[in-house]
Design a protein around this motif. Structure first.
Motif, PDB file in Angstrom:
ATOM      1  N   ASP A 172      -1.416 -97.692  92.886  1.00  0.00           N
ATOM      2  CA  ASP A 172      -2.735 -97.400  92.299  1.00  0.00           C
ATOM      3  C   ASP A 172      -3.866 -97.663  93.290  1.00  0.00           C
ATOM      4  OD1 ASP A 172      -1.696 -96.609  89.881  1.00  0.00           O
ATOM      5  OD2 ASP A 172      -1.920 -98.571  88.927  1.00  0.00           O
ATOM      6  N   ARG A 217       5.620 -93.560  86.579  1.00  0.00           N
ATOM      7  CA  ARG A 217       4.458 -94.388  86.962  1.00  0.00           C
ATOM      8  C   ARG A 217       4.046 -95.361  85.865  1.00  0.00           C
ATOM      9  NH1 ARG A 217       0.496 -90.377  89.112  1.00  0.00           N
ATOM     10  NH2 ARG A 217       2.272 -89.031  89.411  1.00  0.00           N
ATOM     11  N   ARG A 238       3.808-100.820  91.689  1.00  0.00           N
ATOM     12  CA  ARG A 238       2.943 -99.976  90.845  1.00  0.00           C
ATOM     13  C   ARG A 238       1.475-100.297  91.110  1.00  0.00           C
ATOM     14  NH1 ARG A 238       7.098-100.569  86.948  1.00  0.00           N
ATOM     15  NH2 ARG A 238       6.091-102.386  86.019  1.00  0.00           N
ATOM     16  N   GLY A 296       6.351 -97.120  84.287  1.00  0.00           N
ATOM     17  CA  GLY A 296       7.405 -98.119  84.257  1.00  0.00           C
ATOM     18  C   GLY A 296       8.554 -97.774  83.328  1.00  0.00           C
TER      19      GLY A 296
END
Length: 604
Positions: free
Chosen positions: A150, A224, A146, A226
């Motif tokens: 980003d 995105r 993740r 989680g």
């Protein structure tokens, strides 16, 4: 562009990956590589087509494993070499990647400052080592991925393996397509359905920003943020046999042979009970449309040009056709009075997707003409209409183009009736003409022997020109693209009326010039243009109904049905695809996988 595969199951991962990469080779064939899990990560890769890797592995196979990832490359960053081949990473992490990391140089500098060194010229290695950095820092694969997602700018579909997370594949995507195939006690991750269709027809598409954790037993998907999400399965609409050559020497030839049945099938799908084209669109919104823009790349753009002629002629509404890579940066004037039609075989063409998103932001009505069900364009347009051409394996598009032109022809008739520009009687007459198209394609296929002879006449040409007027010009653009794509003959297409404005200076003794005479109203003008190039010594080839006047000028005639029809360009396409095919075959070219090309352009 590139093709990626991931496998977790009970079969030999190396063999599954090699088979899948062969099925995905239309997406790129500069190099190939595989990584499997066997008490750590074991990698083998090689520059060249997949056969090179297969031969390497035949002599020195990877350890027995039931989990692995693989990649077939279309080179973007870094030359074609063993070291630039995927997978990339180190002893802790390995990845395969489809897409382009736009900020890789900045990230590379930062990683260098952290002590990392780089063995390749690729953007993918930067992504791999960035994952390694954050995994070392956070200790959690999902958190690391993740964080990396980003940090990365650009497009990516990634399959990731960690040395200390046995028999597990992590998959994530942004803008580049990625599918998860669900079998019995096995799971696949791939760029496209043919990679796993021999094993299962059940799959789902990862949505933008999602991460899938894939093992033999199960697949868990996270958004995105989680949060775990549930995905419904789709069933592939074609079988594994559709992705085979079926006795033909090449996929391209097989796919041309399917055009007659595809057009006939489309005709049955998009007609109402009265026999008129029917597309489910909001009539109230449609009534406000004052301008139409068709957007596509390459072959899809050429299909759009043909549709532009039809829409303006029949529906009498202003219409433009624009190359997607230009449209997205042109800051076009669009609002709620605009209808934008996005054309893409795969539904994943990067520039077309970006153009679509821009048009939606500006408030335009959006329509997709797409072949692949559930693709990005299909999911994001207001309305999608499928061409149902089936899987197309050859890199040079044939049946997908014919299907696009046919569907756009029906859509043009629909718009003309919706805008009140076509009476029922006129529409019936035009539909009668359109219904002849499958049989006319069949008749065109009967000219194959003649086309082989014509191919022999042009096989040694260094330069060749196509000319046409009106919708013949749109058809000539696609004919020229097809010839240059697979035969490597330098070929250009020009509006016939433009010859005297410079182009004719390129016509020399024995230069082949192919002239299209499909549009009846333009035949006298075209004959004059043919005489102009003949006077300069050109080898003249006319695609024309039987005509003594044309025969007296042309060196070679390719017979075209004598139909006063707006739909003749669809038939011309079949003829000229066959001409390109046989020219390439006589020149000994790699027809299904021409150099430097890939099937789906999923990067900018």
């Amino acid at each position: 562009m590139c093709g990626i595969i991931g496998y977790a199951g009970y079969r030999n991962a190396q063999e599954v990956a090699l088979t899948a990469l062969e099925k995905l080779s239309y997406r790129g064939y500069d190099s190939a590589g595989i990584c499997v899990y066997s008490k750590g990560l074991k990698v083998e890769k090689a520059a060249g087509k997949i056969g090179v890797l297969k031969e390497k592995l035949a002599h020195s196979p990877l350890p027995e494993s039931h989990t692995g990832i693989g990649h077939t490359r279309w080179a973007t960053h870094g030359g074609v070499s063993d070291r630039n081949s995927h997978p990339h990473g180190n002893h802790r992490v390995q990845i395969v990647h489809n897409g382009i990391i736009e900020n890789y140089l900045i990230l590379k500098q930062k990683l260098t400052a952290f002590g990392y060194t780089f063995a390749t010229e690729t953007d993918t290695e930067v992504a791999a080592l960035l994952i390694d950095y954050f995994y070392g820092k956070l200790g959690d694969p999902l958190a690391a991925l993740r964080e990396v997602a980003d940090k990365l700018k650009g497009s990516f579909a990634l399959c990731v393996m960690f040395a200390d997370v046995p028999d597990t594949i992590f998959a994530l995507r942004r803008e580049s397509p990625l599918l998860v195939g669900i079998g019995k006690d096995e799971t696949f991750v791939a760029s496209d359905i043919p990679a796993f269709l021999s094993y299962t027809n059940r799959y789902f598409r990862l949505a933008e920003g999602e991460i899938a954790v894939v093992t033999r037993e199960k697949t868990t998907v996270y958004d995105r943020r989680g949060k775990e999400v549930k995905r419904n399965l789709q069933i592939a609409t074609f079988d594994a046999e559709s992705a085979e050559r079926g006795g033909y020497a090449h996929f391209m030839r097989k796919e041309i042979s399917e055009e007659k049945s595809i057009v006939a099938h489309l005709t049955s799908l998009y007609l109402d009970m009265h026999g008129f084209p029917d597309f489910k669109l909001d009539r109230e919104r449609l009534a406000k449309v004052r301008h139409i823009t068709l957007v596509g790349c390459g072959t899809a753009y050429h299909a759009g040009l043909y549709a532009k002629y039809l829409i303006e002629k029949l529906a009498r509404v202003r219409c433009d056709c624009v190359v997607a890579s230009e449209f997205r940066y042109a800051d076009p004037i669009l609002d709620a009075d605009d209808l934008c039609i996005f054309i893409s075989q795969s539904g994943e063409t990067a520039d077309t997707i970006s153009s679509l998103r821009m048009a939606k932001e500006k408030g335009a009505v959006t329509v997709g003409i797409v072949n692949v069900v559930g693709s990005t364009i299909a999911s994001e347009v207001d309305s999608v209409f499928y061409t149902y051409a089936g899987v197309e394996i050859a890199v040079a598009s044939t049946k997908a183009y014919t299907a696009q032109c046919s569907l756009l022809a029906l859509f043009s008739l629909f718009l003309a009736r919706a805008f009140g520009k076509l009476s029922d009687e006129e529409a019936k007459s035009l539909m009668k003409e359109f219904k002849k198209v499958p049989d006319l394609i069949g008749k065109a296929m009967e000219s194959e022997e003649t086309l082989v002879e014509v191919a022999a006449e042009i096989r040694d040409a260094e330069d060749l020109f196509f000319i046409g007027r009106g919708f013949d010009y749109a058809a000539s653009l696609e004919a020229s693209l097809k010839l240059k794509e697979i035969s490597y003959i330098h070929s250009e297409s020009y509006p016939a009326g433009e010859l005297k404005h410079g182009t004719i200076s390129l016509v020399t003794e024995k230069t082949p010039v192919v002239a299209l005479f499909g549009e009846r109203a333009m035949r006298e003008k075209m004959l004059a243009n043919l005489k102009e190039v003949a006077a300069r010594g050109a080898k003249t080839i006319a695609v024309c109904p039987s005509s003594d006047a044309v025969a007296s000028v042309a060196d070679i005639l390719i017979d075209l049905p004598d139909e006063e029809s707006l739909f003749v360009p669809i038939v011309e396409a079949t003829l000229l695809q066959l001409l390109a095919y046989h020219t390439a075959a006589l020149r000994g070219c790699d027809i299904d996988q021409p150099r430097n090309l890939a099937k789906s352009v999923t990067v900018e």
